[in-house]
Write an enzyme that holds these catalytic residues in place. Sequence first.
Site, PDB file in Angstrom:
ATOM      1  N   ARG A 131     -39.497  52.987   1.203  1.00  0.00           N
ATOM      2  CA  ARG A 131     -40.625  53.154   2.134  1.00  0.00           C
ATOM      3  C   ARG A 131     -42.530  54.101   1.275  1.00  0.00           C
ATOM      4  NH1 ARG A 131     -38.600  55.467   7.122  1.00  0.00           N
ATOM      5  NH2 ARG A 131     -41.090  55.394   7.828  1.00  0.00           N
ATOM      6  N   LYS A 151     -47.189  60.745   7.209  1.00  0.00           N
ATOM      7  CA  LYS A 151     -45.404  60.787   7.791  1.00  0.00           C
ATOM      8  C   LYS A 151     -44.184  61.088   6.187  1.00  0.00           C
ATOM      9  CE  LYS A 151     -44.401  56.563   8.905  1.00  0.00           C
ATOM     10  NZ  LYS A 151     -44.100  54.479   9.754  1.00  0.00           N
ATOM     11  N   HIS A 152     -43.656  61.853   6.197  1.00  0.00           N
ATOM     12  CA  HIS A 152     -42.796  62.035   8.079  1.00  0.00           C
ATOM     13  C   HIS A 152     -42.842  63.975   7.071  1.00  0.00           C
ATOM     14  CE1 HIS A 152     -41.137  58.102   7.805  1.00  0.00           C
ATOM     15  NE2 HIS A 152     -40.992  58.206   8.651  1.00  0.00           N
ATOM     16  N   ARG A 175     -42.264  44.643  12.415  1.00  0.00           N
ATOM     17  CA  ARG A 175     -41.593  44.349  13.078  1.00  0.00           C
ATOM     18  C   ARG A 175     -41.682  42.515  14.076  1.00  0.00           C
ATOM     19  NH1 ARG A 175     -39.586  49.140  13.082  1.00  0.00           N
ATOM     20  NH2 ARG A 175     -40.198  50.663  13.182  1.00  0.00           N
ATOM     21  N   HIS A 220     -31.583  59.047  11.597  1.00  0.00           N
ATOM     22  CA  HIS A 220     -31.979  58.425  12.570  1.00  0.00           C
ATOM     23  C   HIS A 220     -30.189  58.719  13.044  1.00  0.00           C
ATOM     24  CE1 HIS A 220     -34.575  55.796  10.413  1.00  0.00           C
ATOM     25  NE2 HIS A 220     -35.931  55.898  12.409  1.00  0.00           N
ATOM     26  N   ASP A 271     -42.067  61.987  15.495  1.00  0.00           N
ATOM     27  CA  ASP A 271     -40.738  60.997  15.088  1.00  0.00           C
ATOM     28  C   ASP A 271     -40.055  60.387  16.482  1.00  0.00           C
ATOM     29  OD1 ASP A 271     -39.984  58.760  13.602  1.00  0.00           O
ATOM     30  OD2 ASP A 271     -38.922  59.817  12.549  1.00  0.00           O
ATOM     31  N   ASP A 316     -45.230  50.677  13.578  1.00  0.00           N
ATOM     32  CA  ASP A 316     -45.049  50.440  12.266  1.00  0.00           C
ATOM     33  C   ASP A 316     -45.577  49.934  11.302  1.00  0.00           C
ATOM     34  OD1 ASP A 316     -43.769  53.538  12.567  1.00  0.00           O
ATOM     35  OD2 ASP A 316     -42.066  52.433  14.018  1.00  0.00           O
TER      36      ASP A 316
END
Length: 529
Positions: free
Chosen positions: A168, A198-199, A107, A211, A283, A99
Site C-alpha cells: 500500500r 495516512k498513517h 471495497r 489491527h 484510524d 478507502d
Amino acid sequence: MNKIHLPSKDQVTLFQKVGQLFMPAVFINDTEEEVQKMEQLIANYNIGSLCFFHSRASAATNFEGKKQIVYNEKSYGRLVELIARYQKAAKIPLLIAIDAEWGLAMRIENTPQYPYAITLGALQNGEDLIYQIGKSIGRDCLSAGIHWNLAPVVDINSNPENPVIGYRSFGDDKQKVFTKAKAFIGGMSDAGILNSIKHFPGHGDTATDSHLGLPVIDKSLEELQNNELYPFQELIQKGVDSVMVGHLLLPQLDSEGPSTTSNKIITGLLRNQMGFDGVIISDALNMHAVSKTFPEKGTLEAKSFSAGMDVLCFSENIKEGIDIILHQETEDRIEESFHRIWKLKEKAFSNTNKSDELDWETASKINQQVAQNCLTERFGSPELLEEIQTSNFLNVAITNSKTNLFSKGLEEAFGHPVLNTSSDREIFRLKHDETETVVLAIFPPAVKPKDRFGFEDGVLKTIKYLFKTKKVLLYLFGNPYVLDILEIQPKTNVVLIYQDFPEFQQVALQHFTGKISATGSLPIKLKTF
C-alpha cells in the site's frame, strides 16, 4: 450527483456539533435491520460522516480471518442505494468516505481497479500517470455519491516484515513517496474529491499489524523528521484536506499512550510544530491496537478528541462518546473541530463536477500504460532470457485459480504446454528431466504476507527445488516481497509484474518475446537482493 445544500451554520446546536465529530462504519452487505438501525443512529445523534466498507466480515474487526467474506456482484448498486437512504435520514448532510487507495475495487466488487501503490512506486517519472489514476478514482467516487477518499498512504515502507502497509506504500524513498503522493492527490483534487494522507506519524517501519496489536516506533523526533515525517510535512505545506493518525506507540515522543490519544503528537507535533490546520481524523477506533486498551464505552472517543482529533472514524460507541465529550469539553474546543469539519463539507458540497457512471475504458488504458512502464528486471544472469527463448523450456505456472493469460500465451507462441504444479504434478514430474530451463509464472494466493502469502508448503518446496536445480526465469504477478520467502538463487532471473490484471499479463508476454523492455525500478529493499 445532486448538489447538496448545508443548513445555516448558526442553526446547528451544540449537541448536533458533537455528533458531527463521529464517522461510524457502514457496510454494503448489511441486513435491512442493521441499515434501519444506522438510519436511526444518524437521525438521533446528527452523525457527521460515514465510512463505507464491504461487509462486517471484511472490516478491521475481522483481520483474524474468522468470518467468511461473501461475494456480492451487485455491491456498487447497493452502495449507491445506501448512500441515498443514509443521506435522507440525516438532518445535516453527511460526508461519505471510503478507502479507495486503488479505486472503489478496494471495497466494492465489479468496479474499476487501479494498481497498488507499490506498483506505482516502480514507475520512473510516472507522476502524470499517477495524477490520471487519482483523477479517475475521484470520478468513480463521485459517480457513487462519495466525497472523501481516505487516501493516499504516505507511509515509507522501510520494514520488509511490515504486515499491513507493504504493497500500500509507494516505497521506501521519502522523496519518491512525496512526489507520487502529490500527483495522486492532485488528480483527486481536480476531480473534486477530498483526500486524507495516512498513517501519521508513519506506519512503515514496524512488523506489527495495528489491527491486532500496538506497533512501537522507537525513534527520536529528529529521526522521524528526517524520514517518516518528511512526506507529511511536504504535503501539508502543499495543502491537504485531512491527515489520518495511525495507532502507534512512539515512546520517545509520548510514552504514556498511543498516538491516537496523544496530545503531544496530535496537537503538539502535527497541529503546532508542523502547522496543519485542516481536519485530523483517526484510524479506525475499533482496531485492537487501541480498542482493547479502552474497554469503557466512549472513553477512547473522548480521549482522542481531547488530544486534538476532529473526526472519530469507525466509532462503535457514539452515544457514550457524545455524552462524555459534552460533559468534559469546553464549547470552544467543540467549536474548533466543528468549524474544520464544516469547512470540509462546504468544500465537498460546492463541487459542481458530475460523473454519472464508472469509467472502465479509462481504467483499462491507464493500467496498460502502467504495466508497460513498471516492469522490473532483477537478472542474475542476463543472457538467460535469450537462451530460454530458444530452448525446450518448461512452461510452469502456479496460478492459485487465477486466470493465467501469460502462460497460455507462451503455450500458443512456443508450443510448450502449461504445467500447473498443483493440477499437473505427475506430468510435471515426467517432464522435469527433459530440460534445464524453466519459465515460471507465479500468481501469489494473497497480497499480504500473513501465512507466507497463502502458499501451501508443498508449493513452496516445488518452487525452491526448481530454483536450486534449474535455470529459472521467474515472472512474479504480485507483491515483490514474495521473493523473500522463495530462497531465490544468485543467478535466478526475475521479472516483477506487480499485478495480475490482464493488461499486465499481456505486457509480460510482450517482454518475454522481446517486444518491450523493462524500465521499472524496485521501490523497496528486499532481503533477497
